[in-house]
Design a protein around this motif. Sequence first.
Motif, PDB file in Angstrom:
ATOM      1  N   HIS A  90      10.510  -0.716 -24.266  1.00 57.06           N
ATOM      2  CA  HIS A  90      10.195  -2.092 -23.508  1.00 57.06           C
ATOM      3  C   HIS A  90      11.056  -2.108 -22.353  1.00 57.06           C
ATOM      4  O   HIS A  90      12.194  -2.376 -22.289  1.00 57.06           O
ATOM      5  CB  HIS A  90      10.492  -3.178 -24.195  1.00 57.06           C
ATOM      6  CG  HIS A  90       9.308  -3.099 -25.523  1.00 57.06           C
ATOM      7  ND1 HIS A  90       8.099  -3.281 -25.545  1.00 57.06           N
ATOM      8  CD2 HIS A  90       9.733  -3.051 -27.197  1.00 57.06           C
ATOM      9  CE1 HIS A  90       7.696  -3.331 -26.864  1.00 57.06           C
ATOM     10  NE2 HIS A  90       8.600  -2.924 -27.707  1.00 57.06           N
TER      11      HIS A  90
ATOM     12  N   ASN B 175       8.844  -5.912 -17.779  1.00 56.28           N
ATOM     13  CA  ASN B 175       7.662  -6.254 -18.497  1.00 56.28           C
ATOM     14  C   ASN B 175       8.106  -7.609 -19.386  1.00 56.28           C
ATOM     15  O   ASN B 175       7.323  -8.516 -19.601  1.00 56.28           O
ATOM     16  CB  ASN B 175       7.251  -5.327 -19.389  1.00 56.28           C
ATOM     17  CG  ASN B 175       6.309  -4.203 -18.543  1.00 56.28           C
ATOM     18  OD1 ASN B 175       5.853  -4.420 -17.600  1.00 56.28           O
ATOM     19  ND2 ASN B 175       6.120  -2.938 -19.137  1.00 56.28           N
TER      20      ASN B 175
ATOM     21  N   ASP C  46       5.209  -5.441 -29.710  1.00 57.74           N
ATOM     22  CA  ASP C  46       4.507  -4.203 -29.688  1.00 57.74           C
ATOM     23  C   ASP C  46       2.921  -4.316 -29.568  1.00 57.74           C
ATOM     24  O   ASP C  46       2.385  -3.315 -28.788  1.00 57.74           O
ATOM     25  CB  ASP C  46       4.966  -3.624 -30.848  1.00 57.74           C
ATOM     26  CG  ASP C  46       6.371  -2.855 -30.863  1.00 57.74           C
ATOM     27  OD1 ASP C  46       6.934  -2.916 -29.924  1.00 57.74           O
ATOM     28  OD2 ASP C  46       6.660  -2.158 -31.967  1.00 57.74           O
TER      29      ASP C  46
ATOM     30  N   LYS D  66       2.172  -4.699 -25.830  1.00 58.43           N
ATOM     31  CA  LYS D  66       2.137  -3.545 -25.168  1.00 58.43           C
ATOM     32  C   LYS D  66       0.992  -2.428 -25.527  1.00 58.43           C
ATOM     33  O   LYS D  66       0.542  -2.182 -24.555  1.00 58.43           O
ATOM     34  CB  LYS D  66       3.524  -2.678 -25.478  1.00 58.43           C
ATOM     35  CG  LYS D  66       3.685  -1.438 -24.665  1.00 58.43           C
ATOM     36  CD  LYS D  66       5.012  -0.699 -24.872  1.00 58.43           C
ATOM     37  CE  LYS D  66       5.059   0.362 -24.198  1.00 58.43           C
ATOM     38  NZ  LYS D  66       6.197   1.207 -24.253  1.00 58.43           N
TER      39      LYS D  66
END
Length: 194
Positions: free
Chosen positions: A47, A51, A83, A86
């Motif tokens: 990560h 972002n 998660d 993403k």
Amino acid sequence: MKTTTYKLITRDYLIKCFKSDFVLNQNDISLKKELNKHQYSLNKDRHSSKNIIMWEQYGLISDNRKHGEGWKKYSFSECVWIDLIKKLKCFGFHRKTLLPIKAMLSEIDDQAKISKLPLLDFYIKLILSERKQIFLIADDLGHAILISQDHLSSVEQLMGYVCEDMVKLNLSKMVLELAQEFSLEINSIFRSQV
């Protein structure tokens, strides 16, 4: 995506097990506290800070530091949600389709005021305690549902079932990998509740 068929299959189960037992019942307080304790740093290899900051600005995640001081820490549930963001971004989902998914995960208020994403916490519990196979099914309009393999199979066996274009993410795999990465000690919590 026509989620009505999925919702009908899961409706009674969610009313009984999620709304009555998990949201209103006080039995899962220690689990909710463990899943929502801000103690984890994000893996910088997975990560990027850029972002995370952008997702905070969009309202997808929140920076829960007081006055922006110290290191950012996230709860286990927030890490699962990050998660998921993403993964969905890899499939072309954007904030306008991610915000309704976040709203779905938090639309029922936790009576104990512990869980920020109560529906996600409920399914994390099923994954960790009962080893259930759980999937997030979503389309590019922001319609989504969390569903167990059993309920998904029931829908797919219905007469006249038509498979539409959607993304199916294995939430169980994500949760178990994160639990291992963080050495989450949920087993002791489940033993104390029995």
